[in-house]
Design a protein around this motif. Structure first.
Motif, PDB file in Angstrom:
ATOM      1  N   HIS A 101       0.805  -1.228   0.000  1.00 19.24           N
ATOM      2  CA  HIS A 101       0.000   0.000   0.000  1.00 19.24           C
ATOM      3  C   HIS A 101       0.839   1.280   0.000  1.00 19.24           C
ATOM      4  CE1 HIS A 101      -3.658  -2.299   0.607  1.00 19.24           C
ATOM      5  NE2 HIS A 101      -3.080  -2.926   1.606  1.00 19.24           N
ATOM      6  N   ASP A 159       2.196   2.961  -2.272  1.00 14.28           N
ATOM      7  CA  ASP A 159       1.847   3.929  -3.321  1.00 14.28           C
ATOM      8  C   ASP A 159       0.684   4.834  -2.914  1.00 14.28           C
ATOM      9  OD1 ASP A 159       3.880   2.977  -4.892  1.00 14.28           O
ATOM     10  OD2 ASP A 159       2.587   1.658  -6.078  1.00 14.28           O
ATOM     11  N   SER A 160      -0.090   4.430  -1.902  1.00 11.90           N
ATOM     12  CA  SER A 160      -1.220   5.254  -1.460  1.00 11.90           C
ATOM     13  C   SER A 160      -0.784   6.376  -0.513  1.00 11.90           C
ATOM     14  CB  SER A 160      -2.275   4.390  -0.777  1.00 11.90           C
ATOM     15  OG  SER A 160      -1.788   3.905   0.469  1.00 11.90           O
ATOM     16  N   LEU A 161       0.457   6.322  -0.024  1.00 12.74           N
ATOM     17  CA  LEU A 161       0.950   7.369   0.873  1.00 12.74           C
ATOM     18  C   LEU A 161       1.355   8.597   0.067  1.00 12.74           C
ATOM     19  CD1 LEU A 161       3.184   5.212   3.241  1.00 12.74           C
ATOM     20  CD2 LEU A 161       0.963   6.226   3.791  1.00 12.74           C
ATOM     21  N   ARG A 162       0.864   9.757   0.496  1.00 10.11           N
ATOM     22  CA  ARG A 162       1.224  11.016  -0.155  1.00 10.11           C
ATOM     23  C   ARG A 162       2.470  11.584   0.519  1.00 10.11           C
ATOM     24  NH1 ARG A 162      -4.576  13.088   1.017  1.00 10.11           N
ATOM     25  NH2 ARG A 162      -3.414  13.196   2.913  1.00 10.11           N
ATOM     26  N   VAL A 163       3.098  12.551  -0.130  1.00  4.51           N
ATOM     27  CA  VAL A 163       4.275  13.198   0.454  1.00  4.51           C
ATOM     28  C   VAL A 163       3.890  13.783   1.813  1.00  4.51           C
ATOM     29  CG1 VAL A 163       5.968  15.057   0.184  1.00  4.51           C
ATOM     30  CG2 VAL A 163       5.309  13.674  -1.789  1.00  4.51           C
ATOM     31  N   TRP A 164       4.704  13.511   2.787  1.00  2.68           N
ATOM     32  CA  TRP A 164       4.590  13.911   4.197  1.00  2.68           C
ATOM     33  C   TRP A 164       3.626  13.048   5.005  1.00  2.68           C
ATOM     34  CZ3 TRP A 164       8.939  15.787   4.645  1.00  2.68           C
ATOM     35  CH2 TRP A 164       9.458  16.745   3.769  1.00  2.68           C
ATOM     36  N   ASP A 165       3.005  12.033   4.382  1.00  5.54           N
ATOM     37  CA  ASP A 165       2.211  11.081   5.168  1.00  5.54           C
ATOM     38  C   ASP A 165       3.151  10.263   6.038  1.00  5.54           C
ATOM     39  OD1 ASP A 165      -0.317  11.712   4.263  1.00  5.54           O
ATOM     40  OD2 ASP A 165      -0.484  10.001   2.890  1.00  5.54           O
ATOM     41  N   ARG A 203       6.210   8.764   3.491  1.00  4.34           N
ATOM     42  CA  ARG A 203       6.738   9.259   2.216  1.00  4.34           C
ATOM     43  C   ARG A 203       7.188  10.692   2.435  1.00  4.34           C
ATOM     44  NH1 ARG A 203       6.134   7.995  -3.231  1.00  4.34           N
ATOM     45  NH2 ARG A 203       4.478   6.485  -2.825  1.00  4.34           N
ATOM     46  N   ASP A 204       8.390  10.979   1.997  1.00  2.00           N
ATOM     47  CA  ASP A 204       8.893  12.351   1.985  1.00  2.00           C
ATOM     48  C   ASP A 204       9.217  12.678   0.526  1.00  2.00           C
ATOM     49  OD1 ASP A 204      11.454  11.299   1.405  1.00  2.00           O
ATOM     50  OD2 ASP A 204      12.144  11.490   3.459  1.00  2.00           O
TER      51      ASP A 204
END
Length: 163
Positions: A103, A105-111, A134-135
């Motif tokens: 999963h 790929d479902s994390l956005r930047v800064w999640d 994700r950064d």
């Protein structure tokens, strides 16, 4: 009774891969493993399940699980106690790696997402749990201190196992 504010259940399959195999997959996906996380992965307390196991995760904020009306931050002890009282459970430590693979790929930047897991001793023996996120450089696996008295921000998100 206070309800837990979580996302829709996240289905996953864990197990079936050794520590080394999981690290190979993370490497192929260019997921950065921080030195502190690597220490946990090399610790004898970190184990993987030999067989595949389907699980469901609930992801919720600290505030949604253990809100504190006095504005004080919730401690690890309070979060774990409330988690158990609400019928949720700790996730196996390997869940962090499988989440990134299945999963990530479902994390956005800064999640960021922390694992509600049995802590693993860090280099100097302090209990730590895995952090994934994700950064701007991509996905990563890290860890953070999780002493019983460690404080968490209300907006911190954790993954719990639905029993």
């Amino acid at each position: 009774e206070r309800r837990i504010q979580t996302t829709a259940p996240v289905p996953m399959v864990i197990g079936g891969k050794s520590n080394e195999e999981l690290l190979q997959v993370l490497g192929k996906k260019r997921i950065h493993v921080d030195q502190s996380a690597m220490e946990k992965l090399e610790n004898a307390q970190f184990t993987t399940l030999p067989e595949l196991l389907p699980i469901l995760l609930a992801i919720g904020s600290v505030e949604g699980l253990a809100p504190n009306p006095k504005g004080k931050r919730a401690t690890t002890e309070e979060i774990w106690r409330t988690r158990d009282e609400k019928g949720l459970a700790a996730v196996p430590a390997e869940t962090a790696l499988h989440y990134l693979i299945q999963h990530g790929d479902s994390l956005r930047v800064w999640d960021k997402l922390w694992m509600s897991m049995d802590p693993i001793a860090g280099l100097i023996g302090e209990p730590e749990v895995f952090e994934i996120g994700r950064d701007p450089n991509g996905l990563y696996l890290n860890s953070r201190l999780a002493n019983p008295s460690s404080e968490w921000e209300p907006y911190d998100r954790l993954a719990f196992r639905i029993l």
